[in-house]
Design an enzyme around this catalytic site. Sequence first.
Site, PDB file in Angstrom:
ATOM      1  N   ALA A   1       0.988  -1.212   0.035  1.00 55.16           N
ATOM      2  CA  ALA A   1       0.075  -0.318  -0.358  1.00 55.16           C
ATOM      3  C   ALA A   1       1.035   1.351   0.215  1.00 55.16           C
ATOM      4  CB  ALA A   1      -1.233   0.492   1.557  1.00 55.16           C
TER       5      ALA A   1
ATOM      6  N   TYR B   1       9.670 -13.116 -14.438  1.00 54.68           N
ATOM      7  CA  TYR B   1       8.665 -12.176 -14.201  1.00 54.68           C
ATOM      8  C   TYR B   1       7.340 -12.263 -15.102  1.00 54.68           C
ATOM      9  CZ  TYR B   1       5.292  -7.994 -13.982  1.00 54.68           C
ATOM     10  OH  TYR B   1       4.306  -6.835 -13.517  1.00 54.68           O
TER      11      TYR B   1
END
Length: 251
Positions: A9, A152
Amino acid sequence: MPITFITGATSGFGKAAAEKFAANGHALIINGRREDRLQALSNKLQEQYHVAVLPLVFDVRDQQAVFNAVQGLSAEWQQIDILVNNAGLAAGRDFFNEADLNDWNTMVDTNIKGFMYVAQAVSKLMVPLKKGHIINIGSIAGKQVYEKGNVYCATKHAVDALNQAMRIDLLRHNIRVTAIHPGAAETEFSLVRLKGDAKAASEVYTGMKALTAEDIAETIYWTTTLPPHVCVNDMIVTCVQQADAFYYNRV
């Protein structure tokens, strides 16, 4: 007041999602590794939106820290309605044979293992409630593999598979599971991936109006506002100038 738990966050999609949910009256549990940023965000959201915010500082890669944090929540905070399983990153963009193994380990430990730790810890709290909504943040790289994306892309393909697996296994508990796969989005993502090379990071988005963190936050929030019998299973989101992982209309 619904309770939403958001990982990662302190920047990007996670920070924008925290602001969006707070603006709509949700109590928040926010997680990140950078305590100063997390506390600053917590203070801002409480002051601006008058909602309860619980900051939890831990690294999702640390299995014990994840479970200690979630299991240590008070009974009130354990009533989690929504998990935004967002923490993740890309590290390096190199040909397979030239890649740094430390980058690979960081991505696997964060994007797969950390992702699973958080989802399992929180789902254990949702199961007795027979409700909940888990939103897994994937990537268009989880749908298509591109040059120098190797590990990734592999980690985001894993997120795609795990999202499907969660939906199947949690079906009997009435828990909604959604994956959102963003395309090119101008956040700190490329800056982190390219090891702080601001010039190279900015060039990723040259010639197009890329997605913003707020665009994805709007999308995440929208999936939670649908009737309780409706679940968005899987969504790819791109800007208008991006067709898929390969085709762009740069001007």
